[in-house]
Design a protein around this motif. Structure first.
Motif, PDB file in Angstrom:
ATOM      1  N   LEU A   7      19.799  43.808  11.048  1.00 18.74           N
ATOM      2  CA  LEU A   7      18.460  43.631  10.507  1.00 18.74           C
ATOM      3  C   LEU A   7      17.590  44.682  11.169  1.00 18.74           C
ATOM      4  CD1 LEU A   7      18.241  39.787  11.195  1.00 18.74           C
ATOM      5  CD2 LEU A   7      19.137  40.899   9.136  1.00 18.74           C
ATOM      6  N   MET A   8      16.916  45.510  10.388  1.00 13.81           N
ATOM      7  CA  MET A   8      16.078  46.536  10.997  1.00 13.81           C
ATOM      8  C   MET A   8      14.727  46.607  10.311  1.00 13.81           C
ATOM      9  SD  MET A   8      16.808  50.545  11.765  1.00 13.81           S
ATOM     10  CE  MET A   8      15.562  51.533  12.574  1.00 13.81           C
ATOM     11  N   ARG A   9      13.687  46.653  11.135  1.00 16.87           N
ATOM     12  CA  ARG A   9      12.336  46.906  10.640  1.00 16.87           C
ATOM     13  C   ARG A   9      12.145  48.421  10.578  1.00 16.87           C
ATOM     14  NH1 ARG A   9       6.632  45.548  13.651  1.00 16.87           N
ATOM     15  NH2 ARG A   9       5.307  46.274  11.945  1.00 16.87           N
ATOM     16  N   HIS A  10      11.468  48.888   9.550  1.00 19.64           N
ATOM     17  CA  HIS A  10      11.229  50.328   9.407  1.00 19.64           C
ATOM     18  C   HIS A  10      10.620  50.907  10.681  1.00 19.64           C
ATOM     19  CE1 HIS A  10       6.847  49.978   9.153  1.00 19.64           C
ATOM     20  NE2 HIS A  10       7.071  48.881   8.429  1.00 19.64           N
ATOM     21  N   ALA A  11      10.817  52.201  10.879  1.00 13.35           N
ATOM     22  CA  ALA A  11      10.248  52.895  12.030  1.00 13.35           C
ATOM     23  C   ALA A  11       8.735  53.077  11.840  1.00 13.35           C
ATOM     24  CB  ALA A  11      10.949  54.230  12.216  1.00 13.35           C
ATOM     25  N   THR A  36      16.061  58.153  14.165  1.00 15.19           N
ATOM     26  CA  THR A  36      17.215  58.962  14.552  1.00 15.19           C
ATOM     27  C   THR A  36      17.860  58.405  15.819  1.00 15.19           C
ATOM     28  OG1 THR A  36      16.261  60.925  13.522  1.00 15.19           O
ATOM     29  CG2 THR A  36      17.962  61.294  15.184  1.00 15.19           C
ATOM     30  N   ALA A  37      17.038  58.018  16.800  1.00 15.77           N
ATOM     31  CA  ALA A  37      17.556  57.470  18.060  1.00 15.77           C
ATOM     32  C   ALA A  37      18.283  56.145  17.833  1.00 15.77           C
ATOM     33  CB  ALA A  37      16.419  57.289  19.063  1.00 15.77           C
ATOM     34  N   VAL A  38      17.735  55.291  16.970  1.00 11.71           N
ATOM     35  CA  VAL A  38      18.396  54.015  16.672  1.00 11.71           C
ATOM     36  C   VAL A  38      19.729  54.280  15.972  1.00 11.71           C
ATOM     37  CG1 VAL A  38      18.262  51.874  15.337  1.00 11.71           C
ATOM     38  CG2 VAL A  38      16.292  52.629  16.680  1.00 11.71           C
ATOM     39  N   GLY A  39      19.751  55.209  15.019  1.00  9.87           N
ATOM     40  CA  GLY A  39      21.002  55.559  14.351  1.00  9.87           C
ATOM     41  C   GLY A  39      22.047  56.047  15.338  1.00  9.87           C
ATOM     42  N   ALA A  40      21.649  56.912  16.274  1.00 14.10           N
ATOM     43  CA  ALA A  40      22.575  57.421  17.288  1.00 14.10           C
ATOM     44  C   ALA A  40      23.070  56.289  18.187  1.00 14.10           C
ATOM     45  CB  ALA A  40      21.900  58.516  18.114  1.00 14.10           C
ATOM     46  N   ALA A  41      22.176  55.362  18.552  1.00 12.33           N
ATOM     47  CA  ALA A  41      22.573  54.223  19.392  1.00 12.33           C
ATOM     48  C   ALA A  41      23.533  53.305  18.646  1.00 12.33           C
ATOM     49  CB  ALA A  41      21.337  53.444  19.853  1.00 12.33           C
ATOM     50  N   LEU A  42      23.272  53.061  17.371  1.00  7.96           N
ATOM     51  CA  LEU A  42      24.176  52.221  16.579  1.00  7.96           C
ATOM     52  C   LEU A  42      25.568  52.842  16.538  1.00  7.96           C
ATOM     53  CD1 LEU A  42      21.853  51.217  13.601  1.00  7.96           C
ATOM     54  CD2 LEU A  42      22.684  49.722  15.426  1.00  7.96           C
ATOM     55  N   PHE A  43      25.621  54.141  16.312  1.00 10.30           N
ATOM     56  CA  PHE A  43      26.922  54.824  16.267  1.00 10.30           C
ATOM     57  C   PHE A  43      27.608  54.767  17.628  1.00 10.30           C
ATOM     58  CE2 PHE A  43      29.508  58.671  16.773  1.00 10.30           C
ATOM     59  CZ  PHE A  43      30.461  58.404  15.811  1.00 10.30           C
ATOM     60  N   ALA A  44      26.876  55.089  18.688  1.00 12.25           N
ATOM     61  CA  ALA A  44      27.462  55.119  20.035  1.00 12.25           C
ATOM     62  C   ALA A  44      27.986  53.748  20.467  1.00 12.25           C
ATOM     63  CB  ALA A  44      26.426  55.626  21.039  1.00 12.25           C
ATOM     64  N   ARG A  45      27.320  52.675  20.022  1.00  9.46           N
ATOM     65  CA  ARG A  45      27.724  51.323  20.416  1.00  9.46           C
ATOM     66  C   ARG A  45      28.732  50.697  19.456  1.00  9.46           C
ATOM     67  NH1 ARG A  45      21.825  48.895  22.439  1.00  9.46           N
ATOM     68  NH2 ARG A  45      21.275  50.754  23.639  1.00  9.46           N
ATOM     69  N   GLY A  46      29.111  51.442  18.415  1.00 15.65           N
ATOM     70  CA  GLY A  46      30.101  50.943  17.458  1.00 15.65           C
ATOM     71  C   GLY A  46      29.530  49.972  16.435  1.00 15.65           C
ATOM     72  N   MET A  65      17.065  57.397   5.761  1.00 10.30           N
ATOM     73  CA  MET A  65      17.569  58.774   5.755  1.00 10.30           C
ATOM     74  C   MET A  65      17.709  59.322   7.175  1.00 10.30           C
ATOM     75  SD  MET A  65      18.360  59.596   2.714  1.00 10.30           S
ATOM     76  CE  MET A  65      18.874  57.897   2.520  1.00 10.30           C
ATOM     77  N   ASN A  66      16.750  59.024   8.050  1.00 11.49           N
ATOM     78  CA  ASN A  66      16.852  59.480   9.440  1.00 11.49           C
ATOM     79  C   ASN A  66      17.990  58.769  10.176  1.00 11.49           C
ATOM     80  OD1 ASN A  66      14.643  61.499  10.361  1.00 11.49           O
ATOM     81  ND2 ASN A  66      13.644  60.138   8.915  1.00 11.49           N
ATOM     82  N   LEU A  67      18.187  57.495   9.869  1.00  9.28           N
ATOM     83  CA  LEU A  67      19.308  56.751  10.469  1.00  9.28           C
ATOM     84  C   LEU A  67      20.640  57.399  10.119  1.00  9.28           C
ATOM     85  CD1 LEU A  67      18.522  53.006   9.697  1.00  9.28           C
ATOM     86  CD2 LEU A  67      18.986  53.935  11.955  1.00  9.28           C
ATOM     87  N   ILE A  68      20.863  57.613   8.836  1.00  7.29           N
ATOM     88  CA  ILE A  68      22.189  58.069   8.416  1.00  7.29           C
ATOM     89  C   ILE A  68      22.461  59.515   8.819  1.00  7.29           C
ATOM     90  CG2 ILE A  68      22.387  56.338   6.607  1.00  7.29           C
ATOM     91  CD1 ILE A  68      21.831  58.450   4.542  1.00  7.29           C
ATOM     92  N   ARG A  69      21.420  60.297   9.054  1.00 11.26           N
ATOM     93  CA  ARG A  69      21.648  61.650   9.574  1.00 11.26           C
ATOM     94  C   ARG A  69      22.256  61.600  10.975  1.00 11.26           C
ATOM     95  NH1 ARG A  69      16.077  63.064   7.598  1.00 11.26           N
ATOM     96  NH2 ARG A  69      16.449  63.747   5.481  1.00 11.26           N
ATOM     97  N   ALA A  70      22.011  60.515  11.704  1.00  9.47           N
ATOM     98  CA  ALA A  70      22.516  60.376  13.074  1.00  9.47           C
ATOM     99  C   ALA A  70      23.871  59.667  13.129  1.00  9.47           C
ATOM    100  CB  ALA A  70      21.497  59.604  13.914  1.00  9.47           C
ATOM    101  N   PRO A 129       8.991  44.950  17.046  1.00  7.26           N
ATOM    102  CA  PRO A 129       8.200  46.149  16.772  1.00  7.26           C
ATOM    103  C   PRO A 129       8.860  47.035  15.723  1.00  7.26           C
ATOM    104  CG  PRO A 129       9.434  46.432  18.793  1.00  7.26           C
ATOM    105  CD  PRO A 129       9.668  45.009  18.336  1.00  7.26           C
ATOM    106  N   THR A 130       8.129  48.039  15.282  1.00  4.69           N
ATOM    107  CA  THR A 130       8.714  48.992  14.336  1.00  4.69           C
ATOM    108  C   THR A 130       9.962  49.605  14.953  1.00  4.69           C
ATOM    109  OG1 THR A 130       7.214  50.712  15.166  1.00  4.69           O
ATOM    110  CG2 THR A 130       6.560  49.559  13.135  1.00  4.69           C
ATOM    111  N   GLY A 131      10.985  49.746  14.124  1.00  4.13           N
ATOM    112  CA  GLY A 131      12.253  50.320  14.556  1.00  4.13           C
ATOM    113  C   GLY A 131      13.212  49.350  15.219  1.00  4.13           C
ATOM    114  N   ALA A 132      12.791  48.096  15.426  1.00  2.00           N
ATOM    115  CA  ALA A 132      13.681  47.106  16.044  1.00  2.00           C
ATOM    116  C   ALA A 132      14.898  46.878  15.151  1.00  2.00           C
ATOM    117  CB  ALA A 132      12.949  45.793  16.271  1.00  2.00           C
TER     118      ALA A 132
END
Length: 165
Positions: A7-11, A36-46, A65-70, A129-132
Protein backbone atom coordinates in the motif's frame (compact mmCIF):
# COMPACT_ATOMS: atom_id res chain seq x y z
CA UNK A 1 -2.46 -16.61 -5.11
CA UNK A 2 -1.23 -13.16 -4.15
CA UNK A 3 1.71 -13.45 -1.74
CA UNK A 4 2.63 -9.80 -1.20
CA UNK A 5 0.49 -6.67 -1.03
CA UNK A 6 1.91 -3.16 -0.86
CA UNK A 7 0.00 0.00 0.00
CA UNK A 8 1.62 3.28 -0.99
CA UNK A 9 0.54 6.89 -0.69
CA UNK A 10 1.71 9.10 -3.56
CA UNK A 11 4.94 11.03 -3.06
CA UNK A 12 5.06 14.75 -2.18
CA UNK A 13 3.19 16.88 -4.68
CA UNK A 14 3.59 20.48 -5.75
CA UNK A 15 1.25 23.29 -4.83
CA UNK A 16 3.19 25.87 -6.87
CA UNK A 17 0.99 25.69 -9.96
CA UNK A 18 -1.98 27.67 -8.65
CA UNK A 19 -4.44 27.13 -11.50
CA UNK A 20 -3.97 23.38 -11.78
CA UNK A 21 -6.79 21.21 -10.49
CA UNK A 22 -6.09 18.89 -7.56
CA UNK A 23 -6.28 15.91 -9.92
CA UNK A 24 -3.57 17.44 -12.15
CA UNK A 25 -1.04 18.42 -9.46
CA UNK A 26 2.44 17.06 -10.26
CA UNK A 27 5.12 15.82 -7.89
CA UNK A 28 7.66 18.30 -6.62
CA UNK A 29 11.41 17.58 -6.68
CA UNK A 30 11.33 16.10 -3.20
CA UNK A 31 8.48 13.80 -4.24
CA UNK A 32 10.34 12.56 -7.31
CA UNK A 33 13.43 11.80 -5.21
CA UNK A 34 11.30 10.08 -2.54
CA UNK A 35 9.46 7.87 -5.07
CA UNK A 36 12.78 6.80 -6.58
CA UNK A 37 14.23 6.09 -3.11
CA UNK A 38 11.19 4.02 -2.10
CA UNK A 39 11.43 2.05 -5.35
CA UNK A 40 15.13 1.36 -4.72
CA UNK A 41 14.38 0.31 -1.12
CA UNK A 42 11.58 -2.02 -2.25
CA UNK A 43 13.94 -3.66 -4.73
CA UNK A 44 16.83 -3.91 -2.26
CA UNK A 45 14.59 -5.49 0.40
CA UNK A 46 13.02 -7.97 -2.05
CA UNK A 47 9.57 -6.35 -1.95
CA UNK A 48 9.30 -4.94 -5.47
CA UNK A 49 5.80 -5.22 -6.97
CA UNK A 50 5.15 -6.68 -10.40
CA UNK A 51 1.76 -4.94 -10.66
CA UNK A 52 0.77 -1.43 -9.60
CA UNK A 53 -2.88 -0.43 -9.45
CA UNK A 54 -2.89 3.32 -9.11
CA UNK A 55 -5.17 6.31 -8.91
CA UNK A 56 -5.18 8.17 -12.22
CA UNK A 57 -4.20 11.53 -10.67
CA UNK A 58 -1.03 13.08 -12.07
CA UNK A 59 0.89 12.78 -8.79
CA UNK A 60 0.16 9.04 -8.47
CA UNK A 61 1.06 8.43 -12.13
CA UNK A 62 4.35 10.25 -11.59
CA UNK A 63 4.98 8.34 -8.35
CA UNK A 64 4.48 5.05 -10.20
CA UNK A 65 6.82 6.05 -13.02
CA UNK A 66 9.58 7.12 -10.60
CA UNK A 67 9.13 3.89 -8.62
CA UNK A 68 9.48 1.59 -11.59
CA UNK A 69 12.53 3.42 -12.92
CA UNK A 70 14.28 2.30 -9.71
CA UNK A 71 13.13 -1.34 -10.01
CA UNK A 72 14.84 -3.55 -12.60
CA UNK A 73 12.53 -5.65 -14.75
CA UNK A 74 9.09 -4.99 -16.11
CA UNK A 75 6.20 -3.80 -14.01
CA UNK A 76 2.64 -3.29 -15.18
CA UNK A 77 0.76 -0.18 -14.09
CA UNK A 78 -3.03 0.05 -14.33
CA UNK A 79 -4.71 3.36 -13.58
CA UNK A 80 -7.96 3.21 -11.67
CA UNK A 81 -10.05 6.40 -11.52
CA UNK A 82 -11.99 4.94 -8.56
CA UNK A 83 -8.81 5.20 -6.41
CA UNK A 84 -8.73 9.00 -6.67
CA UNK A 85 -9.40 10.21 -3.09
CA UNK A 86 -11.22 6.94 -2.40
CA UNK A 87 -12.33 5.78 1.02
CA UNK A 88 -11.25 2.37 2.25
CA UNK A 89 -14.76 1.09 1.46
CA UNK A 90 -14.52 2.32 -2.15
CA UNK A 91 -11.09 0.74 -2.60
CA UNK A 92 -12.23 -2.60 -1.18
CA UNK A 93 -15.33 -2.53 -3.37
CA UNK A 94 -13.20 -1.84 -6.47
CA UNK A 95 -10.78 -4.62 -5.50
CA UNK A 96 -13.65 -7.02 -4.94
CA UNK A 97 -14.53 -6.63 -8.62
CA UNK A 98 -11.03 -7.74 -9.67
CA UNK A 99 -9.57 -11.20 -9.94
CA UNK A 100 -6.92 -11.76 -7.29
CA UNK A 101 -3.56 -11.33 -8.99
CA UNK A 102 -0.87 -13.95 -8.55
CA UNK A 103 1.99 -11.42 -8.68
CA UNK A 104 3.10 -8.97 -5.97
CA UNK A 105 0.67 -6.03 -6.10
CA UNK A 106 0.98 -2.40 -5.06
CA UNK A 107 -2.06 -0.20 -4.48
CA UNK A 108 -1.12 3.46 -4.98
CA UNK A 109 -3.40 6.27 -3.88
CA UNK A 110 -4.22 9.14 -1.55
CA UNK A 111 -5.00 9.92 2.05
CA UNK A 112 -7.13 9.59 4.03
CA UNK A 113 -8.06 6.34 2.27
CA UNK A 114 -4.57 4.86 2.26
CA UNK A 115 -3.92 5.43 5.96
CA UNK A 116 -7.32 3.77 6.51
CA UNK A 117 -6.22 0.84 4.30
CA UNK A 118 -3.05 0.54 6.38
CA UNK A 119 -5.21 0.36 9.50
CA UNK A 120 -7.66 -2.08 7.87
CA UNK A 121 -4.93 -4.58 6.93
CA UNK A 122 -2.62 -4.15 9.94
CA UNK A 123 -4.91 -3.05 12.79
CA UNK A 124 -2.34 -0.30 13.45
CA UNK A 125 -2.92 3.43 13.30
CA UNK A 126 0.13 5.20 11.97
CA UNK A 127 1.08 8.59 10.63
CA UNK A 128 0.96 7.97 6.88
CA UNK A 129 2.97 10.73 5.19
CA UNK A 130 3.40 11.16 1.47
CA UNK A 131 5.48 8.35 0.02
CA UNK A 132 4.71 5.93 2.87
CA UNK A 133 4.64 2.29 1.77
CA UNK A 134 3.22 -0.61 3.79
CA UNK A 135 4.44 -4.11 2.95
CA UNK A 136 2.15 -7.04 3.78
CA UNK A 137 2.91 -10.73 3.36
CA UNK A 138 0.30 -13.45 2.98
CA UNK A 139 0.11 -15.71 6.03
CA UNK A 140 0.62 -19.43 5.36
CA UNK A 141 -2.64 -21.40 5.27
CA UNK A 142 -4.65 -18.18 5.45
CA UNK A 143 -8.18 -17.62 4.26
CA UNK A 144 -8.55 -17.70 0.48
CA UNK A 145 -10.21 -14.26 0.59
CA UNK A 146 -7.39 -11.88 -0.35
CA UNK A 147 -9.31 -8.89 1.03
CA UNK A 148 -9.67 -10.41 4.49
CA UNK A 149 -7.20 -8.57 6.74
CA UNK A 150 -6.59 -11.75 8.76
CA UNK A 151 -4.86 -13.21 5.67
CA UNK A 152 -2.05 -10.66 5.92
CA UNK A 153 0.93 -10.10 8.16
CA UNK A 154 2.52 -6.67 8.51
CA UNK A 155 6.09 -6.94 7.21
CA UNK A 156 7.49 -3.42 6.82
CA UNK A 157 6.68 0.28 6.66
CA UNK A 158 8.96 2.26 4.40
CA UNK A 159 8.99 6.02 4.95
CA UNK A 160 10.91 8.35 2.61
CA UNK A 161 12.31 10.36 5.56
CA UNK A 162 14.05 7.19 6.79
CA UNK A 163 15.74 6.73 3.41
CA UNK A 164 17.27 10.20 3.17
CA UNK A 165 21.02 10.21 3.43
Amino acid sequence: MLSRLLLMRHAKSSWSEGRVSDHDRPLNDRGRRAATAVGAALFARGYAPDLIWSSDAKRTRETAMNLIRAIPGAQTVNYTPKFYHASVETVLQALGQQIEPDQPLMLLGHNPGWSELHHYFTGQSHDYPTGACTVLTRKPNSTPDWLDPSAWQFTDLILPRDLEA
